[in-house]
Write an enzyme that holds these catalytic residues in place. Sequence first.
Site, short mmCIF file in Angstrom:
data_model
loop_
_atom_site.label_atom_id
_atom_site.label_comp_id
_atom_site.label_asym_id
_atom_site.label_seq_id
_atom_site.Cartn_x
_atom_site.Cartn_y
_atom_site.Cartn_z
N HIS A 162 -0.46 -3.74 6.10
CA HIS A 162 -1.46 -2.75 5.66
C HIS A 162 -1.86 -1.83 6.81
CE1 HIS A 162 -2.68 -5.38 2.03
NE2 HIS A 162 -1.84 -4.42 1.68
N HIS A 189 5.70 -2.95 1.50
CA HIS A 189 5.69 -4.36 1.92
C HIS A 189 7.10 -4.95 1.86
CE1 HIS A 189 1.46 -4.62 2.42
NE2 HIS A 189 1.14 -4.61 1.14
N HIS A 231 3.29 1.58 -2.74
CA HIS A 231 2.63 0.72 -1.75
C HIS A 231 3.39 -0.61 -1.61
CE1 HIS A 231 -0.88 -1.25 0.28
NE2 HIS A 231 -0.36 -2.33 -0.32
N GLU A 232 3.67 -1.26 -2.73
CA GLU A 232 4.31 -2.58 -2.67
C GLU A 232 5.73 -2.51 -2.13
OE1 GLU A 232 2.52 -5.07 -2.87
OE2 GLU A 232 0.77 -4.30 -3.93
#
Length: 368
Positions: free
Chosen positions: A289, A283, A279-280
């Site tokens: 998101h 980014h 997930h990170e």
Amino acid sequence: MLLPCRPRHAAGCLLLVVTLLAILSCAAAARPAPAHGRHDGAGWHAFKRLQDARRGSRVTGLGELKRYLAKFGYMPADAGAEHGGEPTDAFDEHLEAAVKRYQTRLSLPVSGRLDAATLDQIMSPRCGVEDDHGASVSPEHGGVGVVSRFTFFKGEPRWTRRSNPIVLTYAVSPKATVSYLTRDDVRAVFRRAFQRWALVIPVSFVETEDYDAADIRLGFYKGSHGDGVPFDGPLGVLGHAFSPKNGRLHLDASEQWALDFGDGTETPESIHLESVATHEIGHVLGLGHSTSPKAVMYPSIKPLQKKADLTVDDVEGVQLLYGSNPDFRLSSLYNELDTSMSSERSSWVAASARLVVGAVLIILVTHL
């Protein structure tokens, strides 16, 4: 048609009951294990007392909820405060509007009140990146944004290099670690997480030992750690990362990180490291998101839950930033999605069968 079980039919009825119980047991055995267990850790669990609060309510803790919603971009920090001071415990129009924005953003039923589903989501561990950092897909992207749910950081920043594919270096901090995970295990987790993204876009990730010179710098930290965004302890904010070309990716060292589940070492508070790492990294690449609960880029994850596999939504988003890896076919993910949906349909059929069998069993038992 079911007939009442008279005494002379008792043996036959008993045989039928045993058979139905066996069918029911088989259906239960075929049921997939839950994705996560119950958790009673810290984080935002105290918000549970706010259930069913709505506009006009005044409940201790609503002021703290206002700070939570302001932290993640759903209301101004001074909204709902008296004369610029601390937020009040009044469920006012500002809080109602923020709750509706939150429910809309995270694909929850929009009621404007703190129902069970909304509070369960609020209490879930999550990423520390604000949800409103993501800008919706703009019209020049061929209308994809009409059906897609991914977002980008404002300005759609991305990594650029003269090389093709783009090559980015990364390093795991030799100092910012957790004692119960070996450095080799952590490096292996991030190697797999980076590879998930590299499979779908023309970007290669190369590990380096030179932490200070790396494009992407990874580490575990507690509390205030020098980036202006302190961590808050177990089961709150799990981690955060900054948009390109900052390259910092930080995880909360206070969490109970797990490499995998099922080996007996996990606890009800264990968080799957590879899911959060994947997930990170999204980014770090420029994604905000997603509003799709199944997407890797959805802002929250439950303890004991795995969610490291990229979905169609994740892939479409990152490919709009970097293009597609020539060796990747999006159809492969659609096939996986079809398989997943078939599995869900099978689970639904099994659950329906259990309900029917249970009802028949009750009828038979009451007539014995």
